[in-house]
Write an enzyme that holds these catalytic residues in place. Structure first.
Site, mmCIF file in Angstrom:
data_model
loop_
_atom_site.group_PDB
_atom_site.id
_atom_site.type_symbol
_atom_site.label_atom_id
_atom_site.label_comp_id
_atom_site.label_asym_id
_atom_site.label_seq_id
_atom_site.Cartn_x
_atom_site.Cartn_y
_atom_site.Cartn_z
ATOM 1 N N GLY A 84 -0.741 -2.366 17.661
ATOM 2 C CA GLY A 84 -1.788 -3.073 16.200
ATOM 3 C C GLY A 84 -2.877 -2.807 16.833
ATOM 4 C CG ASP A 101 -2.703 -3.547 2.859
ATOM 5 O OD1 ASP A 101 -1.714 -3.773 3.742
ATOM 6 O OD2 ASP A 101 -2.635 -2.913 1.881
ATOM 7 C CB VAL A 160 8.232 1.710 -5.800
ATOM 8 C CG1 VAL A 160 6.962 1.317 -6.863
ATOM 9 C CG2 VAL A 160 8.578 2.882 -6.270
ATOM 10 C CG ASN A 178 6.981 -3.201 14.918
ATOM 11 O OD1 ASN A 178 7.683 -3.838 15.879
ATOM 12 N ND2 ASN A 178 6.462 -3.771 13.996
ATOM 13 C CB SER A 198 -3.373 4.121 7.880
ATOM 14 O OG SER A 198 -3.245 2.680 8.570
ATOM 15 C CG ASP A 238 5.384 3.776 7.952
ATOM 16 O OD1 ASP A 238 6.932 3.390 8.654
ATOM 17 O OD2 ASP A 238 5.339 3.052 6.887
ATOM 18 N N GLY A 255 10.563 5.820 5.739
ATOM 19 C CA GLY A 255 10.737 7.972 5.487
ATOM 20 C C GLY A 255 9.526 7.895 5.231
HETATM 21 O O1 RIB Z 1 6.238 0.709 6.928
HETATM 22 C C1 RIB Z 1 5.409 0.031 5.676
HETATM 23 C C2 RIB Z 1 7.004 -0.476 4.718
HETATM 24 O O2 RIB Z 1 7.797 -0.668 4.557
HETATM 25 C C3 RIB Z 1 6.321 0.241 2.944
HETATM 26 O O3 RIB Z 1 5.846 0.685 2.189
HETATM 27 C C4 RIB Z 1 7.889 -0.613 2.306
HETATM 28 O O4 RIB Z 1 8.024 0.569 1.804
HETATM 29 C C5 RIB Z 1 8.541 -0.578 3.521
HETATM 30 O O5 RIB Z 1 9.570 0.259 4.042
#
Ligand code: RIB
Length: 311
Positions: free
Chosen positions: A225, A249, A15, A187, A285, A255, A44
């Site tokens: 990036g 942000d 979270v 990265n 995103s 991800d 994940g």
């Molecule tokens: O890559 C971003 C993520 O890194 C965030 O959601 C945080 O939970 C960490 O795992």
């Protein structure tokens, strides 16, 4: 492929507690942030959600705490149509959490408390084998124990399933254990940590990729990036540029890239095309606040992609 790609994610669920701030406190200092956001994250889980939003069928293998966040995390996966047969709650340990700090440029600093993510063991991969064995691609990261990652990679190799590893958060590793990996996607920072070489420029990134390929990894994609990504493999290395976006942000952009890339590649797109689309998916995103909540669904992404082709 006529059916959607099937993607298995063996990885973390957290979270995210995101604080936006103009500056950072010194030791002993208290200051006011400008905004707060609470949302589902974890590398994940984020990659699973991005893949699902892009249209893949997704199975998640993860561990969460038996606390306030655990059931909500499972419910979040289910509401998105992600299979949770192997997302289990663990007693006496917290769910993974991530306090995140975002500066005015959109750049983030993240502290991850792994909690239940550390309870995901190789035996849990074996227990999920009937479902994972039906996947076209396994996606992994480093927020779970390393032996579980290596075990899942061996499982994928043994079954002829494509594997994608996002080595995040970066940590030194035994690259020889990745010899059968199909795609390593770090990265710049992670590429530096793994290779011991700088990765500040495109030429640096090329040198990092060469070192990783020489160690036996099949293909390397170094995400850069706003500059897009470097794609390197048996046919050589090429820079796939990014897209101009208004970043607020950047949390979860890497991800978003992985989940989108796994899906586009699984749909049969050529590598460079899949990377280019994933660059845009990740870039978009960053134009919204939060992690998973900043990811576009497929219809919205396709519209953006089409609009960028005509400019
Ligand atoms: O890559 C971003 C993520 O890194 C965030 O959601 C945080 O939970 C960490 O795992």
């Amino acid at each position: 492929m006529t059916r959607p790609p099937r993607i298995g994610v063996v990885g973390s669920a957290n979270v995210d507690l995101t604080t936006f701030t103009d500056s950072f406190p010194r030791p002993g200092e208290t200051m006011f942030g400008t905004r707060f956001d609470l949302g589902f994250g974890g590398k994940g889980a984020n990659q699973a959600v991005a893949a699902r939003l892009c249209g893949a069928e997704v199975t998640m293998v993860a561990r969460v705490g038996h606390d306030l966040f655990g059931p909500a995390t499972i419910q979040n996966f289910e509401s998105r149509g992600i299979r949770t047969d192997h997302v289990r709650m663990v007693d006496n340990v917290s769910s993974g959490v991530a306090p995140i700090f975002v500066d005015p440029s959109g750049q983030n600093r993240i502290i991850v408390v792994k909690g239940a993510n550390d309870c995901l063991r190789p035996a849990d991969v074996d227990a999920a084998a009937p479902l994972l064995g039906e996947c076209d691609c396994l996606v992994l990261q480093f927020e779970i124990p390393l032996d579980t990652v290596y075990h899942a990679l061996e499982f994928a190799h043994g079954r002829g399933i494509r594997s994608i590893l996002n080595p995040a958060p970066g940590r030194p590793i035994d690259v020889a254990r990745l010899a059968h990996l199909d795609y390593l996607v770090p990265n710049e920072t992670e590429a530096e940590i793994i290779t011991g070489l700088p990765a500040h420029t495109l030429d640096d990134a090329r040198r990092c990729a060469e070192r990783l390929l020489a160690a036996g990894i099949q293909r390397v994609i170094i995400t850069l990036g706003a500059n897009g990504a470097l794609l390197a493999g048996p046919a050589g290395a090429r820079h796939v540029p990014g897209f101009e976006v208004a970043t607020v942000d950047s949390t979860g952009a890497g991800d978003a890239f992985i989940g989108a890339f796994a899906t586009f590649l699984g749909e049969g797109l050529a590598e460079a095309e899949a990377v280019s689309r994933a660059n845009l998916y990740a870039g978009l995103s960053t134009t919204r606040v939060g992690t998973q909540k900043s990811f576009l669904d497929r219809a919205a992404f396709d519209a953006e992609w089409a609009a960028r082709q005509t400019r």
